[in-house]
Design an enzyme around this catalytic site. Structure first.
Site, mmCIF file in Angstrom:
data_model
loop_
_atom_site.group_PDB
_atom_site.id
_atom_site.type_symbol
_atom_site.label_atom_id
_atom_site.label_comp_id
_atom_site.label_asym_id
_atom_site.label_seq_id
_atom_site.Cartn_x
_atom_site.Cartn_y
_atom_site.Cartn_z
ATOM 1 N N SER A 134 54.510 39.766 57.148
ATOM 2 C CA SER A 134 54.624 39.571 58.595
ATOM 3 C C SER A 134 53.283 39.788 59.291
ATOM 4 O O SER A 134 53.195 40.462 60.332
ATOM 5 C CB SER A 134 55.684 40.493 59.209
ATOM 6 O OG SER A 134 56.043 40.058 60.508
ATOM 7 N N SER A 151 58.720 39.003 65.615
ATOM 8 C CA SER A 151 58.105 38.277 64.499
ATOM 9 C C SER A 151 59.016 37.266 63.812
ATOM 10 O O SER A 151 58.565 36.563 62.905
ATOM 11 C CB SER A 151 57.573 39.266 63.452
ATOM 12 O OG SER A 151 56.391 39.877 63.909
ATOM 13 N N LYS A 205 57.672 33.787 63.460
ATOM 14 C CA LYS A 205 56.838 33.288 62.357
ATOM 15 C C LYS A 205 57.554 32.267 61.485
ATOM 16 O O LYS A 205 56.906 31.531 60.732
ATOM 17 C CB LYS A 205 56.332 34.475 61.538
ATOM 18 C CG LYS A 205 55.318 35.305 62.324
ATOM 19 C CD LYS A 205 55.056 36.661 61.719
ATOM 20 C CE LYS A 205 54.072 37.437 62.611
ATOM 21 N NZ LYS A 205 54.044 38.870 62.330
ATOM 22 N N LYS A 232 63.382 36.786 57.490
ATOM 23 C CA LYS A 232 62.271 37.201 58.350
ATOM 24 C C LYS A 232 62.754 38.253 59.335
ATOM 25 O O LYS A 232 63.812 38.113 59.951
ATOM 26 C CB LYS A 232 61.705 36.000 59.116
ATOM 27 C CG LYS A 232 60.446 36.352 59.885
ATOM 28 C CD LYS A 232 59.280 36.578 58.947
ATOM 29 C CE LYS A 232 58.156 37.378 59.593
ATOM 30 N NZ LYS A 232 58.464 38.819 59.740
#
Length: 349
Positions: A176, A119, A122, A292
């Site tokens: 997320s 992720s 992202k 992140k």
């Protein structure tokens, strides 16, 4: 005498008639030689091209940032960068620490290896959304955007929900949400596939030559990969946008969603990185502002962070592929301590 001259003239004419045949034979031979030379040249070119292509993959892509154009405001390194006091755990896939003010790579462990990003993908999705979208636009969530398994990270979006692009980016970067990623992709490009093409175009423009995306959320695909260094490039570019910086530093965000039946409900989203969530504490003298995370079986546990020291000097830190979250944050603390505190990084300016 006259007869002899006649015979001589006949011989000359005969020789003259043979000259075109000789010339033709010569031209054929010359053509064959040229053809063989061209074929050999093509073979040599193919071999040279293959070598150059391999060289570019192994060396040129690592050094492309050293050119004046692409190296502006970037931390540049052509190979591994060791850091005194920090020994990466052998189970890690990669690690990096980047001093944004000094434009210096403080640590680079396997940072050019192609890895699965999970992720952390992202970050690129948010970067593209902020570049091409309007934050106030109201987006309707499709059925496809809510088609995720129960154990996959989502924001709780429902088919037919309406919310703003700003809401979706908050859900993407804090909670997320894979559903938020798909909704953004469909809003910007019409489909996940078209959006992935745009992601790759933008990644290439940033110099992220070891990156290829196939979706906006990072669920595993063998053709979906990046490097720790490319991840730094993407994150650094996203930080140039004040809205991105604002969102990743939020402690929580409450979105207002309108359902397909007109009812309004609130969804609260919180950061997934342990520092912002209060599950881990950064070393004294260092503040983690946001970042992140990403986790899949293939990618392991990953995190990229925006950090500052006690004098507000900014850094980006990244670890990819830790086998568990505990080791991920232990290693991150060791990296930050060695690179910022013990090395005098906070006094570099």
């Amino acid at each position: 005498m006259k007869g002899q001259n006649s015979r001589i003239g006949n011989k000359r004419r005969k020789r003259g008639r043979r000259h075109p045949a000789r010339r033709a034979a010569f031209l054929i031979s010359l053509t064959a030689v040229i053809g063989l030379g061209a074929a050999g040249g093509i073979l040599i070119w193919d071999q040279t091209r293959d070598y150059v292509t391999g060289y570019e993959k192994e060396v040129y892509n690592r050094q492309i940032y050293q050119g004046e154009l692409l190296a502006t405001d970037l931390c540049v390194a052509s190979g591994e960068v060791s850091l005194d006091g920090y020994l990466p755990d052998t189970s890690l896939h990669a690690a990096g620490l980047f001093d944004l003010e000094q434009e210096k790579v403080l640590c680079g462990y396997q940072m050019f290896e192609r890895l699965y990003p999970a992720s952390t993908t992202k970050t690129m999705t948010a970067y593209v959304a902020l570049k091409y979208g309007n934050l106030d636009d109201v987006i309707t969530v499709s059925e496809h955007a809510t088609d995720f398994n129960w154990d996959e990270s989502v924001c709780g979006l429902r088919t037919g929900d309406t919310l703003t692009l700003y809401d979706l980016i908050c859900g993407l970067m804090l909670q997320s949400g894979n559903d938020a990623g798909t909704a953004i992709a469909e809003y910007i490009s019409g489909s996940e596939e078209a959006f992935a093409e745009l992601m790759n175009t933008e990644a290439a423009a940033l110099g992220a030559t070891g990156t290829h995306f196939v979706n906006p959320h990072g669920l595993h695909d063998e053709n979906h990969y990046t490097t720790a260094y490319d991840l730094y490039l993407i994150f650094q570019a996203a930080l140039q946008n004040d809205t991105f910086k604002e969102i990743i530093t939020l402690d929580t965000y409450t979105a207002s969603l309108t359902g397909s039946d007109g009812t309004v409900r609130a969804e609260e989203w919180e950061p997934t990185n342990y520092y912002s969530a209060g599950a881990a504490e950064a070393p004294a003298g260092i503040q983690v502002l946001g970042g992140k995370t990403g986790t899949t079986d293939e990618a392991g546990n990953c995190v990229i962070l925006y950090d500052i020291d006690s004098e507000n000097h900014p850094y980006i830190s990244v670890i990819m592929g830790a086998p568990d979250k505990d080791l991920l944050y232990v290693q991150m603390n060791e990296l930050l301590t060695a690179g910022i505190l013990n090395s005098g990084g906070q006094n570099n300016s």
